[in-house]
Scaffold this active site. Structure first.
Site, short mmCIF file in Angstrom:
data_model
loop_
_atom_site.label_atom_id
_atom_site.label_comp_id
_atom_site.label_asym_id
_atom_site.label_seq_id
_atom_site.Cartn_x
_atom_site.Cartn_y
_atom_site.Cartn_z
N HIS A 1 0.85 -1.17 0.00
CA HIS A 1 0.00 0.00 0.00
C HIS A 1 0.89 1.24 0.00
CE1 HIS A 1 -3.99 1.62 1.44
NE2 HIS A 1 -3.19 2.66 1.46
N HIS B 1 -3.50 4.99 10.99
CA HIS B 1 -2.17 5.52 11.28
C HIS B 1 -2.26 6.76 12.16
CE1 HIS B 1 -3.64 7.95 7.95
NE2 HIS B 1 -2.72 8.84 8.19
N GLU C 1 -3.30 16.68 8.93
CA GLU C 1 -3.98 16.42 7.66
C GLU C 1 -5.33 17.13 7.60
OE1 GLU C 1 -4.54 12.24 7.18
OE2 GLU C 1 -2.47 11.73 7.68
N HIS D 1 -7.33 16.01 10.85
CA HIS D 1 -6.73 15.05 11.79
C HIS D 1 -5.40 15.62 12.22
CE1 HIS D 1 -9.52 12.51 9.38
NE2 HIS D 1 -9.88 12.16 10.59
N HIS E 1 -6.22 7.77 13.11
CA HIS E 1 -7.43 7.79 12.30
C HIS E 1 -7.29 6.77 11.18
CE1 HIS E 1 -4.66 10.73 10.55
NE2 HIS E 1 -5.25 10.52 9.40
#
Lengths: 321, 321, 321, 321, 321, 321
Positions: free
Chosen positions: C160, C203, C209, C233, C239
């Site tokens: 990912h 994470h 963010e 965040h 989150h």
């Protein structure tokens, strides 16, 4: 705290700036500066740098003095990287002069040290002169520089150089090309550029410009900018020559031959930061509230002939970073 | 917020610093630290670093503990570049130890997470242990270091090394050579320099120095600096050995042979910033308001014999930047 | 200060940001922006950058518009260094479009310039249009970019990618790898990774963010994140996908084949700084006080089979800096 | 010098490269490598790096082996800087495996050390095994890597990534972005780019490309490129897919959906230097003198429709450096 | 070309190296060097550097002289970055001495200039002394250094410093940490490390080491290394103390207290390049063809007690780049 | 290989340099250059750069042409960093012009490509024009520059600028400040420096200087340096104005006012490497074997008045690195 004598010299008292470096630009009256490394005598037309942490005392042999002082934090002044100018030009290392070593080993009751620390002043008393340093190594020292030794460069065929071409000293930030403080001068020099608008151009600057005048007149202001005065043009505020200078330039036309600017010494403190103006200045009776009027009456001389976009100017196209 | 047990351990509660990294220097009492990566047990003489964002809980097996904690923002601790020391010396990478992986997958009703964020504390409740991390990659992890594994270097013929020679870890700024925080220790070691004033020299520093003592005595303070104590010498404030240490050194003369400093562990947090002292410290009953008296009675031993300026010392001359 | 017409366009009025650059992300309604370099027309799905010091006016041909604006100080946006991506990929320089040169030489009584300087607004009046620039050199200019020209990269076998793989523009700090502001998008693309949890992973981030949605849905939030909305965040706050997205992913299992995410355009402003939230936002009736509920009901799917520590995971060992 | 046993293993003999590092890519047959740090066993599909100065011996448990070896001088292999790929992707540090420590303290009469130094081979005899190293610090060690752990990235919507996106290891020069040697692989992966010519494009390269094939077929050569083979395309020599691959791609058209390339492992040594080909290779009976014929019959599919120069393509204009 | 007088001084002749810089290390006999900047007198125990392009002549007041000369191309010698040593230590800038300005304005018929250019010697005749330079700016000048002013550092508790700790001057390459030529000395100093093998350790070096001895003995060679001699240990060739020194160290045991190494001055030219040895040296009657015998008889003192691999040593694990 | 037509143009033939970039300085006769990016027409007074790997063909509309070509390997030409010159001056990016895109899609039997690779020439035949490139991205392209657009800077009060102030393009090495090749011009300009020796000064250079003359005369050579000629002054070989120029300057005295150098265009290729001169040049009948005579008769005008060493000049003192 310091007891000042009649001529305002510092008596039985020394100062120390724990926060940063002082760049001193006297405009009237000499300064005799005693430092832990020795004595420096500077006159208007010279500058001195007193680095962070040095103790010093100032005597005024000519009575009250006047001038400009800049203070920088977290960095020191250095010579600009000369780029294509190469090995020689602008300010030369050999013209920066440090004091001859000098000390006194003497009893001085109630001697006061004033220390600037964190923006506040602290005092301490001691019984001996602080100028008792008998040895010193390295090149961290106070120094002075005579601005007449500056070797100016500029365009010698056409066009107009940026003011940065006259940088004497720069206090850099961590970002290449961005100065915490540039010390720039506008000394006597020849103007020879052909087909060029020779006075400082109209512009907005991403830096803030604080200008002062040490002696003579300033080429871009026909009136009202006197020795000892100062102007501040903040970041992105447009400015340029006054109306009188502009119209005289237009009247003279493009065919002006070589011209020597003499008898002038202006300077600029240019910073990437926005200076905060203290109330003492904002409330001064000497503030010039009509400064903006120097630009009243500016007329457009633009004609539409030939004003099509040229190849290579900005159009829809690629933006490289 | 956390319910503390009798011995002040953290119970059903974990802490997380979202702002920066903690460097922990215990002085009395062991710390058993549980982190998301596993468990670290540190004793006085060891240090631990808990990086930004890790959740951890601390148990105190010996009852109340005492020590020093530094916090750094926007950077992390790293080993200093060793320069000419080369491949081996000072703190070795292999002596920094990370935890063995450990996790618990357990129901923990009313478990409290305390998060420090923007200088404030926030709490959240959850129903499971935060120490449920079953895999982790990379080298961003809590770690500990035993200060007895530090390999000290110093002068081995004459003269006196800078304290930076004892740097264990450094948190750098963007400016090469300027540390946000250096963690420096003064461990047991041999003194062999000849014809040299061996104690820490008198100086002013462009950094601020916070000193502490983990055990034993400190070579520059004959009295009054005890394990668990701390001193702060701010930027450009002169300091050095106390009068008793100084006079003893003078009395001993220059001919001292090899001497082993043993049973001592002092340290320094040295920063380019000016630390702000919190009211809790300023108003503490433990503050030593007579600290300055350690220097009362310092006498000058300077004689004027041979005190002319030597070639090569500072004189009128060239200043290179 | 500006007189707005019915559709809220700026009339006889221009704005200038002396402090920094604006990055504009419209979400509904087109913007017709007149600048000193010419005209830019942007629609939702495009972005515009208006650099520090340019005067501009905005017309709204579709009536009221809505979107997101970020402002950066002391730096400018640039393309990220592509690293192993090499010569082509992500945003291409050729797709950043500057205006075709345009000017007007016209009398405009009572024209108002609003200048943002030091976080405050100042106004000046003049009698002519500010869009009278007849020549311009260099590549410091306003520009726009169509987000559909972005060429996304990601993993094509397993695992990912980090969101940074979708960086369109970055405003760097002096510290390599640490951005003042990254502008990242989540555009239509193929997902092909095998044996991988494909939604954005859970994470904590050392950056903050701020997310927004231009059109469509967002892959990690099954409900409640609508075009024109935004989430924040903060640094080190955990989150990830909401419960519904998570459970759907688990139900789908690891064997999902290629899947094309279409009809979506989310973005992120990611900063190393902690954003301060203004009262206008904190007190908004549109604030979602139940946002945390999107994670209620998350269940652990962890089984202890095979959960021993693998060689190479964190254990007692060496920490390299 | 070494006595080889029947299966060509090294017997009572060790090799040491004083000049540089070996990167070993076996293609058939396993290698059991004994080094001063311990033992490494590698099979085709894995690679090993034996750094400058390590003594090693190789055993061949499967009998004769075959493969590729690259040697670099004056630098070492490192992971590429990942750029926007961020923290995870391509080759992960944790998948590079060093040997478990192992030594023998044994009498070995007439043991031979062969040292490559300055491009020549020197021998020395000793009476003990060189694999007698009982402790070792640091991370300068031999290591191996399994190429199936490589996590490939590529375009996931349109267009075609540069081969550099598949860099496993790079031996850098002093010039950023210019590699002495890149080791690049072409592993199994998904192709999903839409409206794109998917095979490796036709190009000239400022680097020289040496390709090899470990197993399976290579996507750009339908015929004639077999496992164990190699091709060399020198600097600025145009090359690309063979005619068969090209025509098959054209026939397939632009609408190809997701496709998984499986069962292949090709690699490239890419260098900024021009490799000198040794006579052994130039005179080999296995040299393919008809290689150029793979491109015979390539036809142009270009049509002039719409082939006017687009705004933004190269025209008379500005060149930024 | 030069006419030499009886004592081999240069008469009516000057030399100039257009290719690089000379570092001169006299071992017997003084050198009186006249340069365009003035006169330098050096004795054994001092060194001189004559930079590229300076004309110089050498007189030998003591008759024939002997010593070592190194030449570097494309770079100049500089002080090493001191790293944690900080502001003071090793060679101090103030101890590098340039000549007092001196010139002669004299008629010198048939004066010969010998210029080394591209590795060959060229001559030119002129009628005047080349030492007619009446002014000079900058710090590009010949200089000398007295090696007794070197302030050595080393370990002061345990372990063994790298030789780089004794670097006097370094001629760097473009690659950080890799020297074209390091000039390193082994001066008198105290040894105090406890539980440590104190002589230079056995090692292989990625650099080539050329050693010489100016006076006294060398600590690692009990016999056979005399003042004026030299040894060369090429890249990756193992070497270390001779058998006699090793056995004496073992016999002495670990408990040796402080010991002062006196009356010695060895040095090393250490280079990242492989030196080519000229035929004159290879065919010299003074070559020591039995040098290897100094290591005959070395015995292993290793015992297997406690020789298991320790946690933290090399095992299967992660390799960081 | 190429069939040349009567006027020596390239017919049915193209050239490609796989090794490096060509910088072309025509001195007589125009060049019409067809490249894969389009067509460039250059005349004397203009220059062209043809980067590594581009195919091109040259037509000579005026018949035979003559000029100078420099080739650089491993780097490309770029604009010099302007340093304090700031944003404008010397060569401006906007004056470097790339071709308008052009292609031909035509059958060309027996078309020959000549490729320079590794210093040798290779040929290949093909049946189509190589100028069939229908799209191109990026700024790697051939370009030309008109030297009359160069904006020269120099001293405008006293002293003498380094030739580097006239750098048009530089091909850098990895070492800051050291050029593989600088392309420098001496264009028409005003001389205004007071109390200064205005011609190029006498000097030795650590670089090698290859000079040529495009038209007019050269200020430092009164005789014998003609358009189309060339001189080479190797590293550290002293040179300067010829005797006639020198005596004329002395006769004119220090009081010369502004003077405009017109009708001249000389240039210099300056390199940190030593150029190897090919036999064709060394054996040319056009070689000037009497070149040294231009300096015969130079007299000393030095007087000893005031010639004591000044404070600040070189003396025994400190050498900073």
């Amino acid at each position: 705290m310091c007891r000042y004598t009649a001529n305002k010299s510092m008596d039985n008292c020394a100062f120390c700036n724990a926060d940063g470096d002082f760049l001193i630009v006297p405009q009237t009256g000499r300064l005799w500066i005693t430092t832990e490394c020795g004595k420096l005598q500077i006159s208007p037309g010279e500058i001195a740098v007193l680095p962070q942490g040095f103790r010093f005392a100032v005597d005024l042999p000519d009575g009250p003095s006047r001038g400009y002082v800049a203070e920088v934090f977290g960095t020191h002044f250095q010579l600009p990287d000369l780029g294509p100018i190469g090995a020689n030009g602008l300010a030369a290392p050999r013209d920066f002069v440090v004091p001859t070593a000098w000390f006194e080993d003497s009893y001085r009751p109630d001697y006061v040290i004033i220390q600037k620390f964190g923006g506040e002043l602290f005092t301490a008393k001691q019984e001996f002169s602080p100028f008792n340093v008998v040895a010193w190594h390295g090149n961290y020292a106070p120094y002075k520089y005579d601005l007449t030794t500056f070797c100016p460069f500029n365009t010698v065929l056409f066009d107009h150089g940026d003011p940065s071409i006259n940088t004497v000293l720069t206090a850099p930030t961590d970002k290449p090309g961005v100065a915490l403080l540039d010390f720039v001068i506008f000394p006597p020099r020849w103007l020879v550029a052909e087909h060029t608008f020779r006075p400082p151009y109209y512009h907005r600057n991403c830096m803030s410009e604080f200008m002062g005048l040490i002696y003579g007149g300033y080429e871009a202001k026909a009136d009202g900018f006197l020795p000892g005065g100062a102007s501040l043009h903040s970041c992105m505020t447009p400015h340029g020559p006054d109306t009188k200078t502009y119209e005289a330039t237009i009247a003279r036309g493009n065919e002006a031959g070589p011209f020597r600017i003499s008898d002038t010494l202006a300077f600029m403190f240019e910073s990437c930061l926005i200076p905060r103006i203290c109330p003492w200045a904002l409330e001064s009776p000497f503030i010039d509230r009509d400064y903006y009027q120097c630009w009243i009456g500016l007329r457009s001389h633009f004609t539409h002939e030939g004003a099509s976009a040229k190849d290579g100017d900005i159009q829809n196209g690629e933006k490289e970073d």
